[in-house]
Write a protein that holds these residues in place. Structure first.
Motif, mmCIF file in Angstrom:
data_model
loop_
_atom_site.group_PDB
_atom_site.id
_atom_site.type_symbol
_atom_site.label_atom_id
_atom_site.label_comp_id
_atom_site.label_asym_id
_atom_site.label_seq_id
_atom_site.Cartn_x
_atom_site.Cartn_y
_atom_site.Cartn_z
ATOM 1 N N ASN A 131 107.629 -41.699 75.792
ATOM 2 C CA ASN A 131 108.051 -41.109 74.520
ATOM 3 C C ASN A 131 108.311 -42.139 73.434
ATOM 4 N N CYS A 150 111.840 -46.712 80.285
ATOM 5 C CA CYS A 150 112.850 -46.002 79.490
ATOM 6 C C CYS A 150 112.229 -44.693 79.000
ATOM 7 N N SER A 192 113.331 -41.909 77.824
ATOM 8 C CA SER A 192 113.836 -41.216 76.638
ATOM 9 C C SER A 192 113.818 -42.097 75.393
ATOM 10 N N LEU A 193 113.277 -43.299 75.510
ATOM 11 C CA LEU A 193 113.208 -44.209 74.371
ATOM 12 C C LEU A 193 112.175 -43.702 73.363
ATOM 13 N N LYS A 194 112.556 -43.689 72.064
ATOM 14 C CA LYS A 194 111.661 -43.155 71.040
ATOM 15 C C LYS A 194 111.149 -44.209 70.065
ATOM 16 N N GLN A 195 112.067 -45.032 69.538
ATOM 17 C CA GLN A 195 111.668 -46.051 68.573
ATOM 18 C C GLN A 195 112.470 -47.321 68.799
ATOM 19 N N TYR A 255 117.635 -47.802 78.200
ATOM 20 C CA TYR A 255 117.767 -47.465 76.785
ATOM 21 C C TYR A 255 117.178 -46.079 76.508
ATOM 22 N N SER A 256 117.657 -45.458 75.421
ATOM 23 C CA SER A 256 117.141 -44.153 75.010
ATOM 24 C C SER A 256 117.249 -44.009 73.501
ATOM 25 N N GLY A 257 116.540 -43.010 72.950
ATOM 26 C CA GLY A 257 116.619 -42.727 71.523
ATOM 27 C C GLY A 257 116.019 -43.823 70.668
ATOM 28 N N ASP A 258 116.630 -44.064 69.506
ATOM 29 C CA ASP A 258 116.176 -45.085 68.570
ATOM 30 C C ASP A 258 117.038 -46.332 68.733
ATOM 31 N N CYS A 313 106.892 -46.274 78.903
ATOM 32 C CA CYS A 313 107.853 -45.546 78.062
ATOM 33 C C CYS A 313 107.071 -44.419 77.386
#
Length: 430
Positions: free
Chosen positions: A108, A83, A85-88, A53-56, A106
């Motif tokens: 980030n 993950c 690049s996972l942010k939220q 997974y990545s991003g939001d 994770c």
């Protein structure tokens, strides 16, 4: 037995979640991978690289696949592990369980919005993640070991009122945490739970807590104010080891045991008031607290371990309220008091006990042994003076909810800002 049963249930849950997500995913919907069974879904990972997974990411409460609707009940073990690049991540309120290492590594990941129905968080769930804040809902009964281990970006943590125990290394080395709010039903803080939280500046232990175990807050270097609630009966070995900026310490009135090195090298402490409830102070409990000038020892203390006040060379006033001189254990490797203290400090004891102290080991070495003076109005901390330390003691009592009758300076049966003003008036009119 109650705690044992609870922990067995949590272990079984961990195994069940871990087993379910160790299998390959069954369904992928909108970029989210699920393992499904009997109309229920568990979020899982794509493959053994874990970086799925990545991003939001927003997890739905339900989804439909091939005409069947599934309810999302859990975040499986390792689901978001690695993950990078996972942010939220936002979890729905249908999620009741988070598996082991589900958000671990994770770097980030700054925010996870937890389900308000959450009942279980597996060990190491957020280990080494980039979380900046966390709010544990009231539905969670237990924070497992290593849950937020080495979350070095974590600044704020709020523990819900449902949590009764915080496990080993749960917040170990959360070096950026400046704010910690503990829930009102917390009963136990286990070994090393908050060790190495270097940035934490203040701590209020609620009255519900019964034990603070070994190294629980060791090396919390920025910790200035500690208020320990009235439910705490024991403080473990090294519990506040080397909290060298601690200037304010309020001990609750149910405390019976202070274990080895509990406050070792808390070098900014100037005054220390040990409540009457304390019976045993173990070895080196306050050693190397070289800022200490005044100590008051409660009437219940019967035994003081070797080296308890070793290195505290600035002591000028020691008050022991115990009618029978506490047994002071001697160890050749540790001084009981610094040699200069025996001539420099005045030892205050109950008037009728002066002969006993004058003949008791260690105590008899003091040159000046005098009767405890009558109470001075405004002398909240009992050190024989009325000054800013007494104002701080009243403030700590108000903030921490502890019980100290001496803080009711104006005798109106309440402890509030009026008592602070009363102390200020006494100081101004001295």
């Amino acid at each position: 037995m109650k705690n044992l049963s609870k922990h067995l249930v949590l272990m079984v849950l961990t195994l069940l979640i871990g087993t379910s997500t160790a299998m390959a995913y069954d369904i992928e919907v909108n970029g989210i991978y699920y393992y499904v069974s009997d109309g229920k879904a568990y979020v899982t990972y794509k493959d053994d690289s874990f970086n799925s997974y990545s991003g939001d990411v927003v997890i739905p409460s339900q989804f439909t696949h091939d005409g069947q609707t599934y309810t999302v009940l859990a975040i499986g073990s390792y689901a978001f592990r690695n993950c990078e690049s996972l942010k939220q991540v936002t979890l729905p309120n249908t999620v009741t369980e988070i598996g082991i290492e589900s958000f671990a590594y994770c770097p980030n990941l700054t925010n996870v919005t937890l389900s308000q129905a959450l009942e279980f968080i597996g060990h190491s769930a957020f280990r080494n993640s980039g979380l900046e804040s966390i709010n544990i809902p009231n539905s969670v009964p237990y924070i497992d070991q290593l849950t937020f281990f080495y979350c070095q970006s974590l600044k704020e943590a709020t523990i819900g009122d449902g949590v009764t125990e915080i496990g080993e290394y749960a917040f170990y080395m959360c070096t950026s945490m400046t704010s910690l709010k503990l829930g009102n039903h917390l009963e136990k803080i286990v070994d090393n739970a908050f060790k190495g939280c270097y940035a934490l500046t203040s701590l209020n232990i609620p009255n519900s807590v019964k034990t603070i175990e070994n190294d629980a807050f060791g090396y919390c270097h920025a910790l200035k104010s500690v208020v320990i609630g009235n439910g705490v009966t024991s403080i473990g070995a090294h519990a506040f080891h080397e909290c060298e900026n601690m200037t304010n310490l309020v001990l609750g009135n149910s405390l019976t045991t202070i274990e080895d090195y509990a406050f070792f090298s808390c070098s900014s402490l100037k005054t220390l008031n040990i409540p009457n409830s304390v019976e045993t102070i173990d070895a080196c409990a306050f050693a190397q607290c070289y800022g200490l000038t005044k100590v008051s020892i409660g009437s219940g203390v019967t035994s003081i371990g070797y080296g308890t006040f070793s290195g505290d060379w600035q002591l000028t006033s020691i008050t022991s309220h115990a009618v029978t001189p506490p047994t002071y254990i001697v160890n050749e490797g540790w001084s009981s008091f610094n040699y200069n203290v025996y001539d420099q400090a005045t030892l205050y004891v109950p008037e009728e006990s002066i002969p006993a102290y004058s003949n008791a080991e260690v105590w008899k070495d003091f040159t000046n042994i005098k009767a405890i003076p009558d109470y001075i109005p405004g002398d909240v901390n009992g050190d024989g003076e009325v000054n800013i330390a007494d104002i701080n003691a009243v403030i700590a009592t108000i903030l921490g909810g502890t019980s100290n009758p001496a803080c009711d300076v104006n005798n109106d049966t309440e402890v509030n800002i009026a008592d602070i003003n009363a102390v200020i008036n006494i100081i101004l009119n001295q």
